[in-house]
Design a protein around this motif. Structure first.
Motif, mmCIF file in Angstrom:
data_model
loop_
_atom_site.group_PDB
_atom_site.id
_atom_site.type_symbol
_atom_site.label_atom_id
_atom_site.label_comp_id
_atom_site.label_asym_id
_atom_site.label_seq_id
_atom_site.Cartn_x
_atom_site.Cartn_y
_atom_site.Cartn_z
ATOM 1 N N PHE B 450 2.025 -3.846 -0.891
ATOM 2 C CA PHE B 450 3.086 -3.761 0.121
ATOM 3 C C PHE B 450 3.892 -2.482 -0.079
ATOM 4 N N PRO B 451 4.479 -1.971 1.007
ATOM 5 C CA PRO B 451 5.229 -0.721 0.890
ATOM 6 C C PRO B 451 6.610 -0.933 0.283
ATOM 7 N N ALA B 452 7.153 0.137 -0.285
ATOM 8 C CA ALA B 452 8.529 0.098 -0.791
ATOM 9 C C ALA B 452 9.448 -0.381 0.322
ATOM 10 N N GLY B 453 10.459 -1.153 -0.038
ATOM 11 C CA GLY B 453 11.398 -1.664 0.948
ATOM 12 C C GLY B 453 11.104 -3.093 1.357
ATOM 13 N N PRO B 535 4.544 2.262 -7.319
ATOM 14 C CA PRO B 535 3.794 2.663 -6.134
ATOM 15 C C PRO B 535 2.557 3.447 -6.556
ATOM 16 N N ALA B 536 1.433 3.125 -5.959
ATOM 17 C CA ALA B 536 0.187 3.806 -6.325
ATOM 18 C C ALA B 536 -0.643 3.996 -5.078
ATOM 19 N N PRO B 537 -1.364 5.117 -5.026
ATOM 20 C CA PRO B 537 -2.225 5.356 -3.862
ATOM 21 C C PRO B 537 -3.409 4.400 -3.872
ATOM 22 N N ILE B 538 -3.972 4.172 -2.711
ATOM 23 C CA ILE B 538 -5.149 3.321 -2.555
ATOM 24 C C ILE B 538 -6.263 4.199 -2.004
ATOM 25 N N ASP B 539 -7.454 4.077 -2.569
ATOM 26 C CA ASP B 539 -8.590 4.894 -2.124
ATOM 27 C C ASP B 539 -8.746 4.840 -0.613
ATOM 28 N N GLY B 540 -8.771 5.976 0.018
ATOM 29 C CA GLY B 540 -8.977 6.025 1.460
ATOM 30 C C GLY B 540 -7.718 5.736 2.252
ATOM 31 N N GLU B 544 1.376 5.153 -0.467
ATOM 32 C CA GLU B 544 1.441 4.438 -1.738
ATOM 33 C C GLU B 544 1.927 3.020 -1.478
ATOM 34 N N MET B 545 1.392 2.102 -2.227
ATOM 35 C CA MET B 545 1.787 0.708 -2.075
ATOM 36 C C MET B 545 2.177 0.140 -3.442
ATOM 37 N N LEU B 546 3.197 -0.699 -3.435
ATOM 38 C CA LEU B 546 3.511 -1.482 -4.623
ATOM 39 C C LEU B 546 2.521 -2.631 -4.697
#
Lengths: 604, 604
Positions: B450-453, B535-540, B544-546
């Motif tokens: 999920f995104p920050a916030g 937060p980390a990137p996801i392939d493709g 960034e998502m938590l």
């Protein structure tokens, strides 16, 4: 034609009008003026006479505000309008800043000229906004001054007249409840809450409460005016006299006094000593000021019509179903035409497609208007969420791309709003994968069952979860309320990340429209309207659950779906939905269209 | 033993104590008195000396309030305690009413004796609660009167002394940030917000801010006291002198003045003319009154330590991981023992099982306490969400049933809280199907990105969606915050239907505990703790998502899972989780336990 594709606004507007406005500001003894986008009716769509922000700045977006001083002008817009605002203004004349992160209040707090007297029109701003702005200005020793006459209105010498469309009765056969019954129901609520009356300023509320419709603004049959409902069920309706016919008077009967809108303030005198509900979300600072000056006690709180208006009665829901079948047939004819034109190698562009779709809708005698200007966007334009095609931006639909068409109609029995994303030629694997992620979210929100008391905000993540898992998201809400032959965007319910305490109740209509946008590449959105269904038991379960019935009826483009990414339940939903579309829309369309529809609705 | 299974409270308590309380009410010149459950520290667990509600009424639940008059007493409890309150009170003496729908304020508004003077202890109620109660009483011409001495304390002649456990330093190696750095960081925030100081009354906040732990209440190492943090980073810590050692003084250093808690009010004098942040959610009306009387300006707002305390630093997260491996080994030994005992036909009851589990946890030298009284519930008792086994309710674990065990430990490096639902013999198809629905929700919340916030309230429906679709739900939150060797229930974050504006941030620990309860039949809950990841990137992906990392390590009973109801992704999650449990816990347990664990963790 209900749409125009002319380029409006632009830098020349401010070059022409800002000097006039500045002279009027000086003449009024002010140093600056606040120019909100909203007019005194707080509508999404304004009559041209109330497009004050566009007149002053040349910016034609649907939200924003400006602060104009003798030597400086600042325009505040939100993220979706940043590019448009830059394109429509001259940076030498107007500075564009962020409406959400800063806004006029944030700017005043740090940048207001010291000691400046900044005028505002109390009819155009809410009391809360005025207070925030006044506090911000005070931090710099500046002051906010209620202007007796709006300097824009003084400067705008060729301002068009306010529209005076006739106000007409909305028949009981479509409204489902007489205005006498509505007034009696709400009057009891007022009495129970120890209120003597409610001031109703929202045109949608007026329309619903009195079962009337108007024609003063584009795309929404809103009657501009004001009303007072008393705790005994009697009411006054304030309208410009030109809008009132004998038929309307007969419809309203003796319990509703029709008065000239110009007498609204005089009418407040009768409320002296009474407690009057006023909604700060829809009423202006002027209404609060004038009611208090008249000796009334103002009770701040929600417009009492907002919730009953949102919960459609069975007649309204039946009307919505009928309107959606009709609208689905028009959209189906359009999609059939589009496929054929592309297959035949015809040149199709955004304006041509929008005009064609309007033509299919207009073929129905029942169409009163489009419910908004169609968003007809090809390729990269699809990534602009609030895109509006003009002769300047018009693009061709090219093979290997996506075409996004978001549109709707106003019918006497219902308002529609639907988005389809269409394969033009063969879209890329990435486009199809991301479309399928969006579709999975749409299906999750279409299928969900939930207990009473659940808000849209609690369901929003269901529509986003698959995108989130792929590191994607969309920067708009998932769903908005929709009126019954009224506004296409209506509260109080909503499905979004924003905090909203309104629980979803049976009869509420909401859109379900997750999307995905790749800047300068393509846009995806899948939108159906759905109505909240009555609580119903579930086999083997213990608690009644609400749910949704999908109203919109038009095929979802199977060519953009990656079937392997759908679960068995999701595939069953798509197949079931398409079977319903074919069954209800098929019999209404021509044989060749029906043949095309059968293929478009084939099982996955 | 950290637990007791004695029956406490009951009707005889009020028969004995209400007459004494009524004499004290009269002696104080009052007509009645408000008895909240909370003490002056607003803790979940109270020292026995502060169990005033239990002393007056005999009701021993963890939430509630009473109003006691000369001829009438009303006890308010929420839905989970209705049965217990009825069982523990004599209806001739005490009327049990609803805390949520009515509460003391609702009752006073319609039932308060006209003109009555109702005493309250301003140390035990928040300023907002006092105002609500005063307004409600006024509607009946009654008045709320701040009592100089609490009539209960006057009447409670054999009240035990307040505990005076030594306050000890919490080592930097476990806290991860020195109290000097914490004070400097928060002081800067105070200065930026133009505040001169903050009053810290929550014991968990004191513990976190000063890196100290205490022992005044069961299950949470909380130091009871108060503190003031100044915008220059200096602080005062008010503690009973018996709790202070030279080691503590050395730990606190020169910038933290240690003062007698009895001098707190006198200490407020130094805040005259200053602006002081006080949190109405944790500080009492007394603190507000006394600060204002001392000439300070009170700034209402959130406790500045609440958010930084909730976001664990990397050292605290590492500690939580270590504590969970240790705790998982103890729980695994217990589950192995339980399986063997049931298979051998041994008689096992709820108390016996709870004692056995405590024994396995206590075998670790690191265990400081249980984090709460274990909920050890067999069969129908499992449907009582906040069940606490006593010698009176103790049930045997019977074949063909479910056993629910919710428990946790306090270790110096972390606090644990875990629930497992165990097959005793072969549970029914319905039990297994409903367990699997609960598990599906648990997995959805464990896997979500999920995104920050994003707030917990936005994710709550993910855990409920499968139950909802089956017409089922559970009447408690899905997740609560957990401290780092602190409270097992801590805010400000939470995952529930309740409105909560706190976004989930990296380092926050929350429980993930959906459940299902069939009254008088069985209960199901699956609970792991999980920490919000950076937060980390996801392939493709593009954004960034938590996400969550599951901390709890113990097998989920495969015998209760209906494998065919899980998707491939859900099965992969269970298998992956079990592989991790076996890999981390396996090496710590005895060979026979490890063999059992390998089978318990086999692929589905």
């Amino acid at each position: 034609m209900h749409q125009s594709f002319d380029v409006k606004g632009g830098p020349k507007v401010a070059r022409r009008n800002l000097p006039k406005l500045r002279r009027a500001i000086t003449a009024a003894g002010l140093d600056g003026v606040l120019v909100p986008h909203e007019d005194e009716y707080q509508n999404e769509y304004l009559p041209e006479a109330n497009e004050r922000l566009a007149w002053a700045t040349g910016f034609t977006g649907s939200a924003g505000a400006a602060l104009v001083f003798a030597d400086h002008a600042v325009l505040f817009v939100d993220g979706r309008y940043t590019l448009q605002a830059r394109a429509q203004t001259d940076p030498e004349l107007i500075e564009v800043r962020d409406l959400v992160a800063e806004g006029p209040a944030g700017w005043l707090r740090t940048e207001a000229p010291e000691g400046a007297r900044i005028g505002y029109d109390p009819r155009l701003s809410s009391p809360d906004a005025v207070q925030r702005l006044a506090e911000a200005a005070a931090a710099r020793g500046a002051s906010l001054v209620a202007a007796a006459e709006n300097p824009i209105d003084a400067a705008w010498t060729d301002r068009p007249p306010l529209p005076k469309a006739l106000v007409v009765p909305h028949p009981l056969a479509l409204a489902g409840e007489s205005h006498a019954d509505k007034r009696a129901r709400l009057a009891k609520e007022l009495a129970d809450a120890k209120l003597d009356a409610a001031l109703v300023t929202s045109p949608a509320s007026l329309a619903w409460l009195f079962n009337i419709r108007g024609g003063d603004v584009a795309h929404s049959p809103l009657p501009l005016g004001a009303g007072v409902l008393h705790a005994d069920g009697k009411a006054e309706l304030f309208l410009a006299p030109e809008k009132v016919t004998p038929e309307l008077r007969a419809h309203l009967g003796n319990a509703v006094a029709v008065r000239d809108e110009a007498e609204l303030e005089a009418g407040f005198a009768a409320l002296a000593g009474r407690t009057v509900r006023v909604d700060p979300a829809t009423a202006s600072a002027w209404a609060f000021d004038r009611l208090e000056a008249a000796g009334a006690t103002v009770s701040r709180g929600p417009d009492p019509t907002a919730l009953p208006r949102a919960c459609k009665n069975p007649v309204e829901v039946a009307g919505a179903r009928a309107a959606h079948v009709r609208d689905g047939a028009a959209l189906t004819r359009f999609l059939h035409w589009l496929d054929g034109a592309i297959a035949a190698g015809e040149a199709v562009d955004e304006i041509g497609a929008a005009v064609k779709l309007e033509g299919f809708r207009s073929a129905s005698e029942d169409l009163k208007d489009l419910s908004f200007e169609s968003i007809s966007s090809a390729g990269p334009n699809g990534a602009v969420v609030h895109y509006r095609v003009t002769t300047k931006t018009n693009r061709k639909l090219k093979r290997g791309s996506l075409y996004l068409i978001d549109s709707g109609g106003q019918y006497p029995d219902g308002t529609t709003d639907v988005t389809r994303t269409i394969a033009i030629g063969r879209p890329s694997r990435e486009m199809r994968e991301r479309f399928t992620l969006v579709l999975k979210g749409h299906i999750a929100l279409a299928r969900v069952r939930f207990p009473a008391g659940t808000t849209g905000g609690q369901l929003d993540a269901l529509a986003r979860q698959f995108l989130w898992a792929a590191g994607l998201d969309y920067d708009h809400g998932t769903g908005h309320g929709v009126g019954s032959y009224l506004g296409v965007h209506e509260g109080p319910q909503g499905i979004s990340k924003r905090l909203n305490e309104t629980a979803l109740r049976p009869g509420m209509i909401v859109s379900n429209e997750p999307g995905y946008y790749k800047t300068e590449a393509y846009g995806i959105r899948v939108e159906n309207l759905q109505v909240v269904t009555e609580p119903a038991p579930i086999d083997g379960g213990e608690r009644e659950m609400l749910g949704f019935e999908t109203l919109t009826l038009a095929p979802i483009d199977r060519r953009v779906i990656v079937k392997g990414m759908l679960s068995a339940e999701e595939r069953a939903w798509v197949d079931g939905y398409h079977a319903r579309v074919l069954e209800t829309v098929g019999p209404l369309v021509e044989p060749d269209v029906c043949g095309w529809l059968a293929a478009a609705c084939a099982r996955l």
